[in-house]
Design an enzyme around this catalytic site. Structure first.
Site, PDB file in Angstrom:
ATOM      1  N   CYS A  79       3.147  -3.045   4.161  1.00 23.73           N
ATOM      2  CA  CYS A  79       2.369  -1.869   4.535  1.00 23.73           C
ATOM      3  C   CYS A  79       3.118  -1.173   5.675  1.00 23.73           C
ATOM      4  CB  CYS A  79       0.930  -2.236   4.912  1.00 23.73           C
ATOM      5  SG  CYS A  79       0.725  -3.298   6.349  1.00 23.73           S
ATOM      6  N   THR A 104       2.927  -1.351   9.035  1.00 20.02           N
ATOM      7  CA  THR A 104       3.381  -2.260  10.088  1.00 20.02           C
ATOM      8  C   THR A 104       3.472  -3.703   9.625  1.00 20.02           C
ATOM      9  OG1 THR A 104       1.140  -2.695  10.873  1.00 20.02           O
ATOM     10  CG2 THR A 104       2.334  -0.839  11.902  1.00 20.02           C
ATOM     11  N   HIS A 108       9.425 -24.185   9.575  1.00 19.00           N
ATOM     12  CA  HIS A 108       8.417 -24.834  10.410  1.00 19.00           C
ATOM     13  C   HIS A 108       6.989 -24.637   9.940  1.00 19.00           C
ATOM     14  CE1 HIS A 108      11.227 -24.966  14.176  1.00 19.00           C
ATOM     15  NE2 HIS A 108      11.788 -25.475  13.093  1.00 19.00           N
ATOM     16  N   ASP A 140       0.857  -1.184   0.000  1.00 18.86           N
ATOM     17  CA  ASP A 140       0.000   0.000   0.000  1.00 18.86           C
ATOM     18  C   ASP A 140       0.896   1.239   0.000  1.00 18.86           C
ATOM     19  OD1 ASP A 140       0.864   0.365   2.643  1.00 18.86           O
ATOM     20  OD2 ASP A 140      -1.108   0.037   3.539  1.00 18.86           O
ATOM     21  N   HIS A 141       0.310   2.392   0.217  1.00 16.53           N
ATOM     22  CA  HIS A 141       1.053   3.651   0.183  1.00 16.53           C
ATOM     23  C   HIS A 141       2.183   3.715   1.207  1.00 16.53           C
ATOM     24  CE1 HIS A 141      -1.971   4.057   3.315  1.00 16.53           C
ATOM     25  NE2 HIS A 141      -1.197   4.971   3.868  1.00 16.53           N
ATOM     26  N   ARG A 196       7.753 -33.475  11.270  1.00 15.94           N
ATOM     27  CA  ARG A 196       6.696 -33.205  12.244  1.00 15.94           C
ATOM     28  C   ARG A 196       5.934 -31.924  11.921  1.00 15.94           C
ATOM     29  NH1 ARG A 196      11.309 -31.144  14.982  1.00 15.94           N
ATOM     30  NH2 ARG A 196      10.871 -29.194  16.064  1.00 15.94           N
ATOM     31  N   HIS A 197       6.590 -30.999  11.227  1.00 16.63           N
ATOM     32  CA  HIS A 197       5.944 -29.732  10.878  1.00 16.63           C
ATOM     33  C   HIS A 197       4.879 -29.924   9.803  1.00 16.63           C
ATOM     34  CE1 HIS A 197       9.006 -27.902  13.317  1.00 16.63           C
ATOM     35  NE2 HIS A 197       9.945 -28.464  12.567  1.00 16.63           N
ATOM     36  N   ILE A 217       0.936  -5.550   9.673  1.00 19.02           N
ATOM     37  CA  ILE A 217      -0.177  -6.198  10.366  1.00 19.02           C
ATOM     38  C   ILE A 217      -1.410  -6.294   9.470  1.00 19.02           C
ATOM     39  CG2 ILE A 217      -1.766  -6.044  12.324  1.00 19.02           C
ATOM     40  CD1 ILE A 217       0.570  -4.629  13.859  1.00 19.02           C
ATOM     41  N   GLY A 218      -1.805  -5.190   8.882  1.00 18.36           N
ATOM     42  CA  GLY A 218      -2.998  -5.196   8.034  1.00 18.36           C
ATOM     43  C   GLY A 218      -2.871  -6.160   6.868  1.00 18.36           C
ATOM     44  N   MET A 219      -1.735  -6.117   6.207  1.00 17.81           N
ATOM     45  CA  MET A 219      -1.509  -7.021   5.073  1.00 17.81           C
ATOM     46  C   MET A 219      -1.575  -8.476   5.525  1.00 17.81           C
ATOM     47  SD  MET A 219      -0.928  -5.744   2.019  1.00 17.81           S
ATOM     48  CE  MET A 219      -0.369  -4.294   1.132  1.00 17.81           C
TER      49      MET A 219
END
Length: 146
Positions: A65, A67, A98, A8-9, A132-133, A69-71
């Protein structure tokens, strides 16, 4: 490997750094990020890019973006996407080993371009350990399919 990159911007500077890295690594990519500095809505970029990964058009995605977080939240709404919000090299490596992440989210306001390059390089070069992963990933896939 074929990669889609979007931002984003608030992620334009790091996006340009990562594009240069992808060229240096000879990795095929498509940039679907915005080309403006005016505020835009991250889901408008994350969701279509994530869908293109989920449908097999791309192997991996790099979403940026302010942070990350949003993406990451938006990307993880798409079935088949395992997006990791990563701001350090160790987590980038482990999310491939993992979690078999197919999308990485970065926050331009959190990390600088040099660290972003290191994170993405390690993430792109690290393979999934399986073992295992793989059982754990299969549980997530089974849940998505229910």
């Amino acid at each position: 490997m074929k990669v889609i990159i979007t931002a984003d911007h608030a992620g334009m500077t790091i996006r340009n750094e990562i594009k240069e890295l992808l060229k240096e690594m000879n990795i095929e990519f498509e940039d679907t990020g915005c080309s403006c500095e005016e505020s835009v809505d991250y889901p408008d970029y994350a969701l279509p890019a994530a869908e293109r990964i989920a449908n097999g058009e791309f192997d991996r995605g790099i979403f940026i973006c302010g942070t990350g977080i949003g993406m990451s939240i938006a990307a993880n709404k798409v079935k088949g996407i395992r997006c990791a919000l990563t701001h350090d090299v160790y987590s980038a490596k482990l999310t491939r080993q993992h979690n078999d992440s197919n999308v990485i989210a970065l926050g331009e306001r959190v990390i600088g371009p040099g660290l972003a390059r290191e994170i993405v390089k390690v993430w792109l070069e690290t393979a999934f350990d399986g073992g295992r992963h793989e059982n754990r990933i299969n549980k997530i896939i089974k849940y998505e399919d229910s």
